[in-house]
Design an enzyme around this catalytic site. Structure first.
Site, PDB file in Angstrom:
ATOM      1  N   GLN A   1     -28.205 -28.820  -1.465  1.00  0.00           N
ATOM      2  CA  GLN A   1     -26.999 -28.251  -0.852  1.00  0.00           C
ATOM      3  C   GLN A   1     -27.007 -28.466   0.653  1.00  0.00           C
ATOM      4  O   GLN A   1     -28.011 -28.204   1.313  1.00  0.00           O
ATOM      5  CB  GLN A   1     -26.916 -26.758  -1.150  1.00  0.00           C
ATOM      6  CG  GLN A   1     -25.599 -26.158  -0.675  1.00  0.00           C
ATOM      7  CD  GLN A   1     -25.530 -24.659  -0.850  1.00  0.00           C
ATOM      8  OE1 GLN A   1     -26.173 -23.908  -0.126  1.00  0.00           O
ATOM      9  NE2 GLN A   1     -24.749 -24.203  -1.819  1.00  0.00           N
TER      10      GLN A   1
ATOM     11  N   CYS B   1     -21.352 -19.540   2.426  1.00  0.00           N
ATOM     12  CA  CYS B   1     -22.254 -18.709   3.226  1.00  0.00           C
ATOM     13  C   CYS B   1     -21.450 -17.784   4.141  1.00  0.00           C
ATOM     14  O   CYS B   1     -20.620 -18.233   4.940  1.00  0.00           O
ATOM     15  CB  CYS B   1     -23.208 -19.577   4.058  1.00  0.00           C
ATOM     16  SG  CYS B   1     -24.353 -18.554   4.998  1.00  0.00           S
TER      17      CYS B   1
ATOM     18  N   ASP C   1     -24.085 -11.689 -10.305  1.00  0.00           N
ATOM     19  CA  ASP C   1     -24.417 -10.541 -11.157  1.00  0.00           C
ATOM     20  C   ASP C   1     -24.805 -10.918 -12.585  1.00  0.00           C
ATOM     21  O   ASP C   1     -24.696 -10.080 -13.492  1.00  0.00           O
ATOM     22  CB  ASP C   1     -23.262  -9.521 -11.185  1.00  0.00           C
ATOM     23  CG  ASP C   1     -22.870  -9.039  -9.795  1.00  0.00           C
ATOM     24  OD1 ASP C   1     -23.659  -9.255  -8.849  1.00  0.00           O
ATOM     25  OD2 ASP C   1     -21.780  -8.467  -9.651  1.00  0.00           O
TER      26      ASP C   1
HETATM   27  C1  FMN Z   1     -31.462 -14.339  -0.327  1.00  0.00           C
HETATM   28  C2  FMN Z   1     -30.229 -15.123  -0.729  1.00  0.00           C
HETATM   29  C3  FMN Z   1     -30.019 -16.365  -0.176  1.00  0.00           C
HETATM   30  C4  FMN Z   1     -28.895 -17.112  -0.554  1.00  0.00           C
HETATM   31  N1  FMN Z   1     -28.726 -18.366  -0.047  1.00  0.00           N
HETATM   32  C5  FMN Z   1     -27.714 -19.150  -0.495  1.00  0.00           C
HETATM   33  C6  FMN Z   1     -27.608 -20.509  -0.094  1.00  0.00           C
HETATM   34  O1  FMN Z   1     -28.438 -21.051   0.658  1.00  0.00           O
HETATM   35  N2  FMN Z   1     -26.549 -21.224  -0.558  1.00  0.00           N
HETATM   36  C7  FMN Z   1     -25.608 -20.673  -1.405  1.00  0.00           C
HETATM   37  O2  FMN Z   1     -24.680 -21.361  -1.800  1.00  0.00           O
HETATM   38  N3  FMN Z   1     -25.712 -19.403  -1.829  1.00  0.00           N
HETATM   39  C8  FMN Z   1     -26.738 -18.635  -1.407  1.00  0.00           C
HETATM   40  N4  FMN Z   1     -26.873 -17.358  -1.894  1.00  0.00           N
HETATM   41  C9  FMN Z   1     -25.925 -16.855  -2.897  1.00  0.00           C
HETATM   42  C10 FMN Z   1     -26.457 -17.101  -4.314  1.00  0.00           C
HETATM   43  O3  FMN Z   1     -26.566 -18.473  -4.593  1.00  0.00           O
HETATM   44  C11 FMN Z   1     -25.554 -16.444  -5.374  1.00  0.00           C
HETATM   45  O4  FMN Z   1     -24.277 -17.038  -5.351  1.00  0.00           O
HETATM   46  C12 FMN Z   1     -25.412 -14.939  -5.149  1.00  0.00           C
HETATM   47  O5  FMN Z   1     -26.663 -14.339  -4.865  1.00  0.00           O
HETATM   48  C13 FMN Z   1     -24.803 -14.234  -6.379  1.00  0.00           C
HETATM   49  O6  FMN Z   1     -25.587 -14.441  -7.516  1.00  0.00           O
HETATM   50  P1  FMN Z   1     -26.657 -13.343  -8.094  1.00  0.00           P
HETATM   51  O7  FMN Z   1     -25.901 -12.083  -8.337  1.00  0.00           O
HETATM   52  O8  FMN Z   1     -27.148 -14.011  -9.363  1.00  0.00           O
HETATM   53  O9  FMN Z   1     -27.714 -13.182  -7.053  1.00  0.00           O
HETATM   54  C14 FMN Z   1     -27.968 -16.591  -1.496  1.00  0.00           C
HETATM   55  C15 FMN Z   1     -28.204 -15.322  -2.035  1.00  0.00           C
HETATM   56  C16 FMN Z   1     -29.308 -14.579  -1.668  1.00  0.00           C
HETATM   57  C17 FMN Z   1     -29.537 -13.233  -2.297  1.00  0.00           C
END
Ligand code: FMN
Length: 352
Positions: free
Chosen positions: A78, A108, A210
């Site tokens: 990415q 982001c 989620d």
């Molecule tokens: C610590 C952290 C870092 C993240 N870094 C990125 C990233 O570099 N690029 C991105 O597209 N999303 C990033 N996200 C978002 C996640 O890819 C994801 O879309 C988001 O956490 C929701 O999914 P989840 O509920 O399964 O955690 C990040 C999320 C967290 C918690």
């Protein structure tokens, strides 16, 4: 209806062997995390967001994010930035590094990124976002995917207009995390928007947000029509969440938890060097050992230890049987075989 999570699907021309995708996470998605994710059932893994300015300036740490191991495929790298030409140069570099997919970050929400015109702020400027996708798609033979939020402001539905525009511009897939940038990680991901997006585009959509269990993965897939679900936070220090989503709900033994953590530690030290790894790993200790697996004081004790060697010894003392499990894991994994960045053609840097 039970959907088959092992079903193959295609992102552009790339075959993805399953409907579970490991999320890109800054400060988390190191190679060790991605290789582990593949072993535990993810059909596709993704690097954390990589700055195109860092690539352009050949920042050593940034280039480190472009190291691809042979057992990670299929892998998306990415990139984030705001200048179409620089993004295109970075995409060429990503291709040369051996990735299968170039993913663009339009999600982001962090101010440091949005104030430079990158990340989620591009959802407010669909024409510029489309120029970036067009420029990147022309620069690389790899499929280009985009990961975005629902919009910048609370309640925004901008993803439903921006998404189709980005497909027109050349995106082969869209990942939607249906929270606004303003929301950060509060509230819940509204996957009714994911369903709407699926109905508007003829490329695969990945649903992010989620998804923490097999039941939730099945429900999101069934109600949205998404090609795949993406799992982020639930997999932090917990590859067994991926295993459960793929259908095996056997909880890990203490030995297995410690062996996976030890392997993760060793791989991360190899990747980042001991100095950087020592700080980087601290959050993983509570992630692995939490969830009622080990008592709290034990986690706190590990974080206080000064060297990785001490951490390893303390972990092995707590679960001596982990040594055998770790040996088997290391034997199965084999050595890391990765493309050396030194051998990448200099011209790819666009003279930067
Ligand atoms: C610590 C952290 C870092 C993240 N870094 C990125 C990233 O570099 N690029 C991105 O597209 N999303 C990033 N996200 C978002 C996640 O890819 C994801 O879309 C988001 O956490 C929701 O999914 P989840 O509920 O399964 O955690 C990040 C999320 C967290 C918690």
């Amino acid at each position: 209806m039970q959907l088959n999570l092992n079903e193959h699907w295609f992102l552009g021309g790339v075959e993805i062997p399953g409907r579970l995708v490991l999320a890109p996470m800054a400060g988390v998605s190191v190679q060790a995390f991605r290789r582990q994710g593949r072993r535990f059932g993810a059909g596709l893994v993704c690097s954390e967001m990589v700055s195109v300015a860092g690539i352009q300036h050949r920042n050593e740490r940034t280039l480190g994010y472009l190291r691809v191991a042979s057992d990670e495929h299929p892998l998306a790298i990415q990139i984030f930035g705001s200048d179409p030409a620089t993004m295109a140069d970075a995409a060429r570099m990503v291709e040369a590094a051996g990735a299968d997919i170039v993913d663009i970050n339009f999600g982001c929400p962090v101010r440091k990124v949005t104030k430079t015109g990158a990340g989620a702020s591009l959802l407010d400027d669909p024409e510029h976002a489309a120029r970036i996708v067009d420029s990147v798609a022309r620069a690389t033979a790899l499929p280009v995917s985009v990961k975005m939020r629902r919009g910048t402001g609370n309640g925004s539905r901008d993803c439903l207009t921006v998404g189709p525009r980005l497909v027109e511009a050349g995106a082969s897939s869209l990942t939607l995390h249906p929270r606004s940038a303003k929301q950060m990680y509060t509230g819940t991901a509204d996957h009714s928007l994911t369903a709407e997006l699926v109905s508007l585009v003829d490329v695969p959509v990945i649903a992010s947000g989620d998804v923490t269990s097999r039941a939730r993965a099945q429900a999101v897939l069934a109600t949205t029509g998404a090609a795949a679900v993406m799992v982020g936070r639930a997999a932090q220090g917990n590859p067994w969440a991926l295993r459960e989503i793929m259908g095996n709900d056997t909880p890990p033994s203490r030995e297995e938890v410690v062996a996976e953590l030890l392997l993760f530690i060793r791989e991360t030290v190899r990747e980042l060097g001991e100095h950087r790894a020592t700080g980087f790993l601290k959050k993983f200790y509570s992630w692995y050992l939490g969830r009622g697996r080990f008592p709290k004081p034990f986690k706190q004790e590990l974080v206080m230890l000064a060297t990785i060697e001490e951490v390893e010894l303390r972990l092995l003392a707590a679960a001596p049987g982990a040594r055998d499990v770790l040996e088997r894991l290391e034997a199965d994994l084999g050595p890391v075989d990765e493309i050396l960045l030194d051998s990448l053609p200099i011209s790819l840097y666009g003279g930067g």
